[in-house]
Write an enzyme that holds these catalytic residues in place. Structure first.
Site, mmCIF file in Angstrom:
data_model
loop_
_atom_site.group_PDB
_atom_site.id
_atom_site.type_symbol
_atom_site.label_atom_id
_atom_site.label_comp_id
_atom_site.label_asym_id
_atom_site.label_seq_id
_atom_site.Cartn_x
_atom_site.Cartn_y
_atom_site.Cartn_z
ATOM 1 C CE LYS A 92 113.576 2.555 29.212
ATOM 2 N NZ LYS A 92 113.209 3.992 29.206
ATOM 3 N NE ARG A 135 118.139 4.292 26.126
ATOM 4 C CZ ARG A 135 117.799 3.932 27.363
ATOM 5 N NH1 ARG A 135 118.045 2.728 27.804
ATOM 6 N NH2 ARG A 135 117.206 4.787 28.167
ATOM 7 N NE ARG A 142 114.547 8.599 37.492
ATOM 8 C CZ ARG A 142 114.680 7.828 36.421
ATOM 9 N NH1 ARG A 142 114.241 6.598 36.439
ATOM 10 N NH2 ARG A 142 115.242 8.298 35.326
ATOM 11 N NE ARG A 184 118.897 8.046 36.359
ATOM 12 C CZ ARG A 184 118.212 7.211 35.591
ATOM 13 N NH1 ARG A 184 117.558 6.187 36.145
ATOM 14 N NH2 ARG A 184 118.161 7.383 34.293
ATOM 15 N NE ARG A 229 117.513 10.579 30.434
ATOM 16 C CZ ARG A 229 116.948 10.434 31.629
ATOM 17 N NH1 ARG A 229 116.909 11.445 32.476
ATOM 18 N NH2 ARG A 229 116.414 9.296 31.975
HETATM 19 P P1 B4P Z 1 111.398 4.572 34.417
HETATM 20 O O1 B4P Z 1 110.888 4.857 33.067
HETATM 21 O O2 B4P Z 1 111.163 3.223 34.979
HETATM 22 O O3 B4P Z 1 112.899 5.019 34.304
HETATM 23 P P2 B4P Z 1 114.121 4.202 33.754
HETATM 24 O O4 B4P Z 1 113.861 2.754 33.592
HETATM 25 O O5 B4P Z 1 115.194 4.548 34.681
HETATM 26 O O6 B4P Z 1 114.364 4.716 32.280
HETATM 27 P P3 B4P Z 1 115.398 5.757 31.736
HETATM 28 O O7 B4P Z 1 115.231 5.712 30.258
HETATM 29 O O8 B4P Z 1 115.191 7.055 32.422
HETATM 30 O O9 B4P Z 1 116.858 5.302 32.184
HETATM 31 P P4 B4P Z 1 117.864 4.129 31.801
HETATM 32 O O10 B4P Z 1 118.402 3.689 33.100
HETATM 33 O O11 B4P Z 1 117.268 3.086 30.925
HETATM 34 O O12 B4P Z 1 110.787 5.508 35.555
HETATM 35 C C1 B4P Z 1 110.896 6.923 35.580
HETATM 36 C C2 B4P Z 1 110.139 7.497 36.785
HETATM 37 O O13 B4P Z 1 108.742 7.405 36.577
HETATM 38 C C3 B4P Z 1 110.408 6.786 38.118
HETATM 39 O O14 B4P Z 1 110.586 7.753 39.113
HETATM 40 C C4 B4P Z 1 109.134 5.987 38.369
HETATM 41 O O15 B4P Z 1 108.854 5.834 39.741
HETATM 42 C C5 B4P Z 1 108.078 6.845 37.703
HETATM 43 N N1 B4P Z 1 106.926 6.061 37.217
HETATM 44 C C6 B4P Z 1 106.967 4.862 36.598
HETATM 45 N N2 B4P Z 1 105.722 4.460 36.269
HETATM 46 C C7 B4P Z 1 104.871 5.448 36.678
HETATM 47 C C8 B4P Z 1 103.440 5.638 36.614
HETATM 48 N N3 B4P Z 1 102.635 4.739 36.060
HETATM 49 N N4 B4P Z 1 102.929 6.779 37.104
HETATM 50 C C9 B4P Z 1 103.731 7.717 37.676
HETATM 51 N N5 B4P Z 1 105.084 7.598 37.769
HETATM 52 C C10 B4P Z 1 105.642 6.478 37.274
HETATM 53 O O16 B4P Z 1 118.991 4.874 30.928
HETATM 54 C C11 B4P Z 1 119.778 5.942 31.445
HETATM 55 C C12 B4P Z 1 120.877 6.321 30.454
HETATM 56 O O17 B4P Z 1 121.820 5.217 30.294
HETATM 57 C C13 B4P Z 1 120.449 6.635 29.009
HETATM 58 O O18 B4P Z 1 120.001 7.964 28.850
HETATM 59 C C14 B4P Z 1 121.766 6.350 28.228
HETATM 60 O O19 B4P Z 1 122.675 7.409 28.338
HETATM 61 C C15 B4P Z 1 122.335 5.142 28.956
HETATM 62 N N6 B4P Z 1 121.907 3.867 28.338
HETATM 63 C C16 B4P Z 1 121.089 2.932 28.913
HETATM 64 N N7 B4P Z 1 120.878 1.919 28.050
HETATM 65 C C17 B4P Z 1 121.550 2.213 26.910
HETATM 66 C C18 B4P Z 1 121.683 1.564 25.643
HETATM 67 N N8 B4P Z 1 121.059 0.398 25.374
HETATM 68 N N9 B4P Z 1 122.452 2.158 24.682
HETATM 69 C C19 B4P Z 1 123.086 3.320 24.927
HETATM 70 N N10 B4P Z 1 122.987 4.001 26.094
HETATM 71 C C20 B4P Z 1 122.221 3.456 27.088
#
Ligand code: B4P
Length: 192
Positions: free
Chosen positions: A13, A89, A128, A134, A145
Site C-alpha cells: 500500500k 480498515r 522490512r 518498527r 496483524r
Molecule cells: P507496504 O504494504 O507498503 O506496507 P505498509 O503500507 O506499511 O502497510 P502496513 O499495513 O504494514 O502498515 P500501516 O502503516 O498501514 O510494504 C510492506 C513491505 O513490502 C515494504 O518493505 C515494501 O518495500 C515491500 N514491498 C512492497 N511492494 C513489493 C513488491 N511488489 N515486491 C516485494 N516487496 C514489496 O499500519 C500499521 C499499523 O497502524 C496497523 O497495524 C494499525 O495498528 C495502525 N493503523 C493504521 N491505519 C489504521 C486504521 N485506519 N485504523 C486503525 N489502526 C490503523
C-alpha cells in the site's frame, strides 16, 4: 479523485501510494505514517497509538476517524483528491469516510485492492523488520496483524464490491508492473 489503496499488511500500500502521488499529485494520507509520527514525537496520542500498534491491533475507530477528520481539515489541498493508504480498515471507518468526504462535497471513487499471498506478505514484513525498527514488524505481531486483517478489514472487500468500487490488482511481481496495472484501473475510472 479519491482513491483508497486497500490490502493486507505488507501488500504494498505504502509503496504503490507513493507512485500514485508522483504520477497524479493527489494528497497522500497514510494513517500508519500519521500514527508513527505521533509515536516519534512522544505525544499522548502517540503513546496510545503505540500501545495498539505494538500488539498488532487496530487503533479504536472513533479515535482514528477523528484523526483523519483533523488531517483533512488541516490540508485543504486534499479537496482536489486523496490517496487514502491504510484507511478504512473496518466497516465503521468506511461509513465514516463516506460522511467525511460528503461533508467536503466529494465522494470515494475507487478502491484498489492489492491481492498478495500470505506467505509473501510475511516474507516482505520480516524483511522490512530487519531495517525498519518498527515494533510491529516481527513474526508474533505480523501473525496478529494478519488475523486482524482477515477478521476486521477483509470484509471491506465485499462491501466495496457491492458498491461497484472495488478493483482487484494482482499485488505480486515487480513494483513497476503492479503500478502499471493500478494506473490502467485509475485511468479507466478517470475517464468515466
Ligand atoms: P507496504 O504494504 O507498503 O506496507 P505498509 O503500507 O506499511 O502497510 P502496513 O499495513 O504494514 O502498515 P500501516 O502503516 O498501514 O510494504 C510492506 C513491505 O513490502 C515494504 O518493505 C515494501 O518495500 C515491500 N514491498 C512492497 N511492494 C513489493 C513488491 N511488489 N515486491 C516485494 N516487496 C514489496 O499500519 C500499521 C499499523 O497502524 C496497523 O497495524 C494499525 O495498528 C495502525 N493503523 C493504521 N491505519 C489504521 C486504521 N485506519 N485504523 C486503525 N489502526 C490503523
Amino acid at each position: 479523485m479519491n482513491i483508497v489503496i486497500f490490502g493486507a499488511p505488507g501488500s504494498g500500500k505504502g509503496t504503490q501510494s507513493a507512485l500514485l502521488i508522483e504520477e497524479y499529485g493527489y494528497y497522500h494520507i497514510s494513517t500508519g505514517d500519521v500514527l508513527r509520527a505521533q509515536i516519534a514525537q512522544g505525544t499522548e496520542l502517540g503513546k496510545i497509538a503505540d500501545s495498539y500498534i505494538s500488539k498488532g491491533q487496530l487503533i479504536p475507530d472513533e479515535l482514528m476517524i477523528d484523526i483523519l477528520d483533523d488531517v483533512l481539515s488541516a490540508h485543504p489541498e486534499s479537496a482536489k483528491g486523496v490517496v487514502f493508504d491504510g484507511f478504512p480498515r473496518t466497516i465503521h471507518q468506511a461509513d465514516a469516510l463516506d460522511v467525511l468526504l460528503e461533508k467536503r462535497g466529494g465522494k470515494l471513487d475507487i478502491v484498489v485492492g492489492l491481492e498478495v499471498e500470505e506467505e509473501e506478505l510475511i516474507e516482505r514484513l520480516i524483511n522490512r523488520g530487519k531495517t525498519s525498527g518498527r515494533s510491529d514488524d516481527n513474526m508474533e505481531t505480523i501473525k496478529k496483524r494478519l488475523d486482524v486483517y482477515n477478521n476486521q478489514t477483509n470484509p471491506l472487500r465485499d462491501h466495496y464490491m457491492e458498491q461497484g468500487k472495488y478493483e482487484a490488482v494482482h499485488g505480486m511481481g515487480s513494483i513497476e508492473d503492479i503500478f502499471a496495472n493500478i494506473k490502467s484501473v485509475v485511468e479507466k475510472h478517470r475517464s468515466l
